[in-house]
Design an enzyme around this catalytic site. Sequence first.
Site, short mmCIF file in Angstrom:
data_model
loop_
_atom_site.label_atom_id
_atom_site.label_comp_id
_atom_site.label_asym_id
_atom_site.label_seq_id
_atom_site.Cartn_x
_atom_site.Cartn_y
_atom_site.Cartn_z
N LYS A 24 0.83 -1.21 0.00
CA LYS A 24 0.00 0.00 0.00
C LYS A 24 0.87 1.26 0.00
CE LYS A 24 -1.86 2.02 3.90
NZ LYS A 24 -1.75 3.48 3.95
N ASN A 25 1.78 1.34 0.97
CA ASN A 25 2.49 2.61 1.13
C ASN A 25 3.49 2.89 0.02
OD1 ASN A 25 0.93 3.30 3.27
ND2 ASN A 25 2.40 2.71 4.85
N ARG A 95 -4.04 10.10 3.35
CA ARG A 95 -2.84 10.86 3.65
C ARG A 95 -2.02 11.13 2.38
NH1 ARG A 95 -2.30 14.04 7.48
NH2 ARG A 95 -0.17 14.70 7.70
N CYS A 119 -5.34 8.42 8.60
CA CYS A 119 -5.68 7.92 9.94
C CYS A 119 -5.40 8.98 11.01
CB CYS A 119 -4.86 6.66 10.24
SG CYS A 119 -5.38 5.27 9.23
N ARG A 124 0.26 15.00 13.00
CA ARG A 124 0.77 14.79 11.65
C ARG A 124 1.00 16.09 10.86
NH1 ARG A 124 -2.02 9.42 9.17
NH2 ARG A 124 0.05 9.13 8.34
N PRO A 125 1.88 16.96 11.37
CA PRO A 125 2.16 18.20 10.62
C PRO A 125 2.96 17.91 9.34
CG PRO A 125 3.60 18.03 12.54
CD PRO A 125 2.64 16.87 12.61
N ILE A 126 3.05 18.90 8.45
CA ILE A 126 3.80 18.69 7.19
C ILE A 126 4.88 19.76 7.01
CG2 ILE A 126 1.92 17.48 6.01
CD1 ILE A 126 1.55 20.22 4.51
N ASP A 127 5.32 20.33 8.14
CA ASP A 127 6.31 21.41 8.06
C ASP A 127 7.59 20.98 7.33
OD1 ASP A 127 6.31 19.79 10.55
OD2 ASP A 127 8.23 20.78 10.89
N GLN A 128 7.98 19.72 7.48
CA GLN A 128 9.23 19.28 6.84
C GLN A 128 9.07 19.19 5.32
OE1 GLN A 128 12.16 18.87 8.80
NE2 GLN A 128 10.68 19.87 10.15
N ASP A 307 3.31 0.77 12.32
CA ASP A 307 2.11 0.20 11.68
C ASP A 307 1.81 -1.21 12.16
OD1 ASP A 307 1.94 2.53 10.26
OD2 ASP A 307 2.77 1.71 8.41
N ILE A 329 6.45 7.08 17.46
CA ILE A 329 6.31 7.81 16.20
C ILE A 329 5.08 8.72 16.21
CG2 ILE A 329 6.17 7.61 13.66
CD1 ILE A 329 8.71 6.32 14.73
N ARG A 399 -9.48 0.49 3.28
CA ARG A 399 -8.54 1.45 2.71
C ARG A 399 -7.17 0.83 2.48
NH1 ARG A 399 -7.38 6.02 6.26
NH2 ARG A 399 -5.57 5.77 4.94
N1 EPU Z 1 6.32 14.78 11.16
C1 EPU Z 1 6.44 16.11 11.44
N2 EPU Z 1 6.55 17.00 10.40
C2 EPU Z 1 6.52 16.59 9.11
C3 EPU Z 1 6.38 15.23 8.82
C4 EPU Z 1 6.28 14.34 9.88
O1 EPU Z 1 6.47 16.52 12.61
O2 EPU Z 1 6.61 17.46 8.22
C5 EPU Z 1 6.21 13.81 12.27
C6 EPU Z 1 4.86 13.09 12.30
O3 EPU Z 1 3.89 13.85 13.01
C7 EPU Z 1 5.19 11.80 12.98
C8 EPU Z 1 6.63 11.51 12.50
O4 EPU Z 1 7.15 12.76 12.05
O5 EPU Z 1 5.21 11.98 14.37
C9 EPU Z 1 6.73 10.50 11.37
O6 EPU Z 1 5.83 10.84 10.32
P1 EPU Z 1 6.06 10.35 8.82
O7 EPU Z 1 6.13 11.57 7.97
O8 EPU Z 1 7.20 9.41 8.78
O9 EPU Z 1 4.72 9.56 8.53
P2 EPU Z 1 3.71 9.72 7.32
O10 EPU Z 1 4.44 9.97 6.07
O11 EPU Z 1 2.63 10.64 7.74
C10 EPU Z 1 3.82 7.20 6.63
C11 EPU Z 1 2.81 6.10 6.37
C12 EPU Z 1 2.21 5.66 7.69
C13 EPU Z 1 3.31 5.17 8.60
C14 EPU Z 1 4.38 6.26 8.78
C15 EPU Z 1 5.59 5.80 9.58
C16 EPU Z 1 1.92 6.53 4.18
C17 EPU Z 1 0.81 7.05 3.35
N3 EPU Z 1 1.78 6.63 5.50
O12 EPU Z 1 3.10 8.27 7.26
O13 EPU Z 1 1.33 4.60 7.38
O14 EPU Z 1 2.77 4.87 9.87
O15 EPU Z 1 4.85 6.69 7.47
O16 EPU Z 1 6.16 4.67 9.00
O17 EPU Z 1 2.90 6.02 3.65
C18 EPU Z 1 -0.48 3.14 7.75
O18 EPU Z 1 -0.15 2.55 6.71
O19 EPU Z 1 -1.35 2.70 8.56
C19 EPU Z 1 0.16 4.42 8.07
C20 EPU Z 1 -0.33 5.27 8.97
#
Ligand code: EPU
Length: 421
Positions: A24-25, A95, A119, A124-128, A307, A329, A399
């Site tokens: 999926k991911n 997401r 989920c 889950r911010p996106i600042d990075q 996960d 995480i 999903r």
């Molecule tokens: N984070 C920030 N700022 C950012 C990005 C992330 O603070 O700009 C924080 C997040 O809040 C979190 C940590 O960094 O605390 C890690 O977040 P990451 O960006 O790695 O996660 P993601 O991209 O939102 C993906 C998977 C998730 C999986 C995580 C960790 C997808 C679509 N989602 O999420 O998958 O848990 O990586 O491996 O690929 C799932 O499949 O059930 C799922 C939630």
Amino acid sequence: MGKERLLITGGNPLEGEVRVSGGKNTSVAVIPAVLLSDEVCTIENIPDIEDVHVLADILRSLGAKVDYVPGVHMVIDPRKADGYQVDYRRARQLRASYYFLGALLGRCGKAEVAYPGGCKIGSRPIDQHLKGFAALGAEAEERGGLITANAKQLTGNDIFFDMVTVGGTINVMLAAAKANGTTIIYNAAKEPHIVDLANFLNSMGARIKGAGTDIIRIRGQQHLHGTTYAVIPDQIETGTLMIATAATRGDVTIHGCIPTHMEALTAKLLEMGVRVTDSDDSIRVRFQSAYRAVNVKTQVYPGFPTDLQQPMCALLTTAHGTSIVQETIFEQRFRHLDELARMGAQVRVMDRTAIIEGVGQLYGAPVTTTDLRAGAALLVAGLMAQGITEIYELEYIDRGYEHIEDKLRSLGADIRRETFF
Ligand code: EPU
């Protein structure tokens, strides 16, 4: 129209052989990435799950032609895709809609994507992601629920992430693949789907090195060509099936997986007393003797995946002794524990730590899924419980898991879906 629920009569050990679906991911990154190509791409091994259908719909709304034959391939022709906006109705469904930011920036230098859904497991911010786009020369901002990014010309740069982020790493790789010059991502995520996305982009002519380590180098290319590519198997589905087999004290061989992706889970199962053996592309899980409690701490790859924390908690509810599970995480990824408690689990949560006291048996109960992997936890619990478990809010499970109840049924589970009004 009625809603659906799953009914599981627990207690049957899972036995037999099963094939794992495509990841999926990795699929949810590869599908938007096709927008970077100037030609038609064919992707194989894409799982037939709701997230994939939503992404195909978004691609069509942008003007791409998408022909998806589940179980065969998805053929995407991006040549006439001239849209750059992903609306709220679609973006909020998952997401991964935010990968259209990186992909559209790379394709046409502008993107407008409503804030993504997915989920609810933390803030889950996106600042990075935005910091990465800005480093490449884009003006990127988030306002009124809309993320916009614009760049006359993307230019390669060094980016150091403040934390390891899977989504941020993928989004920057997408934008940088067509930037002018070289981008170096430091503190990059190393998950298998990062490597798979890099391999996919490289098969289109991108120049990406180092994926799978914490430094990724991307030399931007002006044009990327078409490709035919099969995505890797789903690491989390593999793990869910391994845990479900252990939980039901069964004996299942999972085919088509990559055992090296599963090492953190395999090590924990062995520590509990589960028998796990593997070959090149299969893993066999067998019951051996009563399970011992273990401690689990989620970490970025190759640590124990967040996960799998949720289904692992379900397994630990009947292990002998006290297990301590730390979620490092996401801040709110313990909502499944309230539901497990309804089934007789003995659990306490303190901040980001769960303390699970093993009990002799779980008992079937009506329970509700709160997110995708919480759904996996409830499936595992239902399969091991005595009596009937009713699982509600199946859209989360649909999903991310392809035909999961068919797979479980083929292994001997008593599980069926029914519509209720
Ligand atoms: N984070 C920030 N700022 C950012 C990005 C992330 O603070 O700009 C924080 C997040 O809040 C979190 C940590 O960094 O605390 C890690 O977040 P990451 O960006 O790695 O996660 P993601 O991209 O939102 C993906 C998977 C998730 C999986 C995580 C960790 C997808 C679509 N989602 O999420 O998958 O848990 O990586 O491996 O690929 C799932 O499949 O059930 C799922 C939630």
